[in-house]
Design a protein around this motif. Sequence first.
Motif, PDB file in Angstrom:
ATOM      1  N   ARG A  18     -79.395  28.159 -53.633  1.00  0.00           N
ATOM      2  CA  ARG A  18     -79.106  28.880 -52.739  1.00  0.00           C
ATOM      3  C   ARG A  18     -79.884  29.173 -51.240  1.00  0.00           C
ATOM      4  O   ARG A  18     -79.674  29.332 -50.019  1.00  0.00           O
ATOM      5  N   GLY A  19     -81.034  29.206 -51.660  1.00  0.00           N
ATOM      6  CA  GLY A  19     -81.770  28.567 -50.516  1.00  0.00           C
ATOM      7  C   GLY A  19     -82.270  27.737 -49.970  1.00  0.00           C
ATOM      8  O   GLY A  19     -82.606  27.813 -48.625  1.00  0.00           O
ATOM      9  N   ALA A  20     -81.459  25.992 -49.878  1.00  0.00           N
ATOM     10  CA  ALA A  20     -81.291  25.354 -49.943  1.00  0.00           C
ATOM     11  C   ALA A  20     -80.527  25.305 -48.616  1.00  0.00           C
ATOM     12  O   ALA A  20     -80.294  24.996 -47.258  1.00  0.00           O
ATOM     13  N   PHE A  21     -78.758  25.814 -49.382  1.00  0.00           N
ATOM     14  CA  PHE A  21     -77.553  26.103 -49.259  1.00  0.00           C
ATOM     15  C   PHE A  21     -78.296  27.424 -47.268  1.00  0.00           C
ATOM     16  O   PHE A  21     -77.940  26.794 -46.348  1.00  0.00           O
ATOM     17  N   GLN A  22     -79.092  27.925 -47.223  1.00  0.00           N
ATOM     18  CA  GLN A  22     -78.757  29.241 -45.908  1.00  0.00           C
ATOM     19  C   GLN A  22     -80.030  28.138 -45.235  1.00  0.00           C
ATOM     20  O   GLN A  22     -79.583  28.576 -44.000  1.00  0.00           O
ATOM     21  N   GLY A  23     -80.810  27.615 -45.724  1.00  0.00           N
ATOM     22  CA  GLY A  23     -81.506  26.872 -44.858  1.00  0.00           C
ATOM     23  C   GLY A  23     -81.451  26.368 -43.863  1.00  0.00           C
ATOM     24  O   GLY A  23     -80.866  25.692 -42.682  1.00  0.00           O
ATOM     25  N   VAL A  24     -80.226  25.465 -44.462  1.00  0.00           N
ATOM     26  CA  VAL A  24     -79.084  24.148 -43.860  1.00  0.00           C
ATOM     27  C   VAL A  24     -77.890  24.611 -43.121  1.00  0.00           C
ATOM     28  O   VAL A  24     -78.283  24.656 -41.768  1.00  0.00           O
ATOM     29  N   TYR A  25     -77.789  25.715 -43.170  1.00  0.00           N
ATOM     30  CA  TYR A  25     -76.708  26.515 -43.356  1.00  0.00           C
ATOM     31  C   TYR A  25     -76.834  27.313 -42.062  1.00  0.00           C
ATOM     32  O   TYR A  25     -76.523  27.101 -40.699  1.00  0.00           O
ATOM     33  N   GLY A  26     -78.283  28.094 -42.461  1.00  0.00           N
ATOM     34  CA  GLY A  26     -78.538  28.842 -41.073  1.00  0.00           C
ATOM     35  C   GLY A  26     -78.722  28.166 -40.111  1.00  0.00           C
ATOM     36  O   GLY A  26     -79.013  28.378 -38.873  1.00  0.00           O
ATOM     37  N   ALA A  27     -79.453  26.683 -39.853  1.00  0.00           N
ATOM     38  CA  ALA A  27     -80.357  26.170 -38.927  1.00  0.00           C
ATOM     39  C   ALA A  27     -79.459  26.088 -37.829  1.00  0.00           C
ATOM     40  O   ALA A  27     -79.820  25.415 -36.635  1.00  0.00           O
ATOM     41  N   SER A  28     -78.073  25.758 -38.179  1.00  0.00           N
ATOM     42  CA  SER A  28     -76.930  25.192 -37.154  1.00  0.00           C
ATOM     43  C   SER A  28     -76.880  26.552 -36.808  1.00  0.00           C
ATOM     44  O   SER A  28     -75.959  27.434 -36.785  1.00  0.00           O
ATOM     45  N   LEU A  29     -75.330  25.469 -35.664  1.00  0.00           N
ATOM     46  CA  LEU A  29     -74.932  26.410 -34.378  1.00  0.00           C
ATOM     47  C   LEU A  29     -74.721  27.948 -34.884  1.00  0.00           C
ATOM     48  O   LEU A  29     -73.830  28.888 -34.666  1.00  0.00           O
ATOM     49  N   VAL A  30     -73.624  26.542 -36.241  1.00  0.00           N
ATOM     50  CA  VAL A  30     -72.099  27.252 -36.628  1.00  0.00           C
ATOM     51  C   VAL A  30     -72.893  28.866 -37.318  1.00  0.00           C
ATOM     52  O   VAL A  30     -71.529  29.581 -37.263  1.00  0.00           O
ATOM     53  N   SER A  31     -73.988  28.994 -37.419  1.00  0.00           N
ATOM     54  CA  SER A  31     -73.853  29.999 -38.581  1.00  0.00           C
ATOM     55  C   SER A  31     -74.339  31.062 -37.344  1.00  0.00           C
ATOM     56  O   SER A  31     -74.202  32.549 -38.126  1.00  0.00           O
ATOM     57  N   ALA A  32     -74.453  31.284 -36.306  1.00  0.00           N
ATOM     58  CA  ALA A  32     -74.820  32.346 -35.635  1.00  0.00           C
ATOM     59  C   ALA A  32     -73.355  32.977 -35.040  1.00  0.00           C
ATOM     60  O   ALA A  32     -72.993  34.626 -34.832  1.00  0.00           O
ATOM     61  N   TYR A  33     -72.074  32.085 -35.603  1.00  0.00           N
ATOM     62  CA  TYR A  33     -70.344  32.633 -34.765  1.00  0.00           C
ATOM     63  C   TYR A  33     -70.024  32.838 -36.413  1.00  0.00           C
ATOM     64  O   TYR A  33     -69.467  33.556 -36.307  1.00  0.00           O
ATOM     65  N   LEU A  34     -70.343  32.074 -37.790  1.00  0.00           N
ATOM     66  CA  LEU A  34     -69.739  32.477 -38.469  1.00  0.00           C
ATOM     67  C   LEU A  34     -70.868  32.637 -39.699  1.00  0.00           C
ATOM     68  O   LEU A  34     -71.403  31.644 -40.579  1.00  0.00           O
ATOM     69  N   PRO A  35     -71.109  34.093 -39.739  1.00  0.00           N
ATOM     70  CA  PRO A  35     -72.255  34.461 -40.363  1.00  0.00           C
ATOM     71  C   PRO A  35     -72.124  33.797 -42.220  1.00  0.00           C
ATOM     72  O   PRO A  35     -70.552  34.464 -41.987  1.00  0.00           O
ATOM     73  N   PRO A  36     -72.436  33.456 -43.282  1.00  0.00           N
ATOM     74  CA  PRO A  36     -71.963  34.571 -44.871  1.00  0.00           C
ATOM     75  C   PRO A  36     -71.748  35.339 -45.249  1.00  0.00           C
ATOM     76  O   PRO A  36     -72.895  35.809 -44.664  1.00  0.00           O
ATOM     77  N   VAL A  37     -70.938  35.657 -45.404  1.00  0.00           N
ATOM     78  CA  VAL A  37     -70.921  36.462 -46.478  1.00  0.00           C
ATOM     79  C   VAL A  37     -69.772  36.507 -47.511  1.00  0.00           C
ATOM     80  O   VAL A  37     -69.394  34.970 -48.243  1.00  0.00           O
ATOM     81  N   ALA A  38     -70.159  37.527 -48.621  1.00  0.00           N
ATOM     82  CA  ALA A  38     -69.679  37.507 -49.981  1.00  0.00           C
ATOM     83  C   ALA A  38     -67.965  38.110 -50.235  1.00  0.00           C
ATOM     84  O   ALA A  38     -68.267  38.996 -48.869  1.00  0.00           O
ATOM     85  N   ASN A  39     -67.415  37.073 -50.281  1.00  0.00           N
ATOM     86  CA  ASN A  39     -65.972  38.282 -50.535  1.00  0.00           C
ATOM     87  C   ASN A  39     -65.499  37.219 -51.818  1.00  0.00           C
ATOM     88  O   ASN A  39     -65.725  36.730 -52.910  1.00  0.00           O
ATOM     89  N   GLN A  40     -65.334  38.819 -52.849  1.00  0.00           N
ATOM     90  CA  GLN A  40     -65.575  39.429 -54.133  1.00  0.00           C
ATOM     91  C   GLN A  40     -63.559  38.516 -54.559  1.00  0.00           C
ATOM     92  O   GLN A  40     -63.179  38.760 -55.637  1.00  0.00           O
TER      93      GLN A  40
END
Length: 338
Positions: A18-40
């Motif tokens: 999860r740390g690696a995922f957050q680092g890679v996804y968070g470094a992309s421009l797309v994360s500013a527009y589509l941030p990760p959220v939990a979907n139950q």
Amino acid sequence: MAFDKQFRTPAVLTGVARGAFQGVYGASLVSAYLPPVANQKLTYNFTKNQTSLTSAAKFRSWNTESDQTVFEGSKAAQGSLPPISRRYNVDEYTHVKLIGGDLGAEFEKKAEAIAAQIAMRFVEAAAEGIETGKVHLEERGLDFEIDYGRKAALTATAPTVWSDPTADIIGDLEALRAAYGSRPGVILIPDTVQRHLSRNTGIIEFALGRASDLPNQIPYERALGVLAEFGFTGLRTNEERLIDHFGVERTLFSQDRVLFLPGQADALATALGSGPLGTLDLGITSEALESENGLGGSAGLISGAYKTEDPNGFDVLVGGIGLPVITSADRTASLKVL
């Protein structure tokens, strides 16, 4: 699946993933527009083209009933979030070679690397949705498309390619802005397109205030100044590259088009964890629900190692469930210019 706990527990490997995922996804421009959220749940359900702006409620007089609210949009979109997973075999030789050493460190390295690959697939899908208003998944037994409902007028083609110095660049941008309905917060212009701005006859004429004795080119910053005078600010490029799921190295966004993107999300969207365009929904995997794995049933990526035989070894698995969910597709626009 119950994971082996001999060298690293699932909780440890999941934390690494999860740390690696957050680092890679968070470094992309797309994360500013589509941030990760939990979907139950295992499904997505949203109304296409909801506005990201929050409408104001109305006061009422005493002893009158509350008014009924409505949420604007066209029609509902719903479906299942698809799973994604990869594994890597830490083979017999590596196992034997590291006897007396830390085989778990090898597990962590592989969990981190696989999680980064999964993050890049989500980045790729998010970029496709932002650029085209749709995501098409045709891989590993999947074949479906999600149409986020972007208006047809927001996917346009310039009448004359911008490599032609006579192209009406300002007119093309104004036409797209009229369809967009407001001033975009960000205008993404790839490097392949940028150089044509300073060679465009119309832009040169406006910058120099004359229609004759023109140079072939003006400084790029001066060309940007002309665009700014017409209200086109927030121009930027995006240098991100990836190896896509076909194995092809390319830029994140197409190099032949200009993209309009919004600015920041409104206060309500931010409070709900949404970005200006929507979210990256991450579901709960079956492995996270198995009590023996100790993952607490939380949404997001999971990771663990399990034993393999003939030959002996371990498979390190990283998996997840998720999809970009763009609820404000009309806040994006694409203009093909080359």
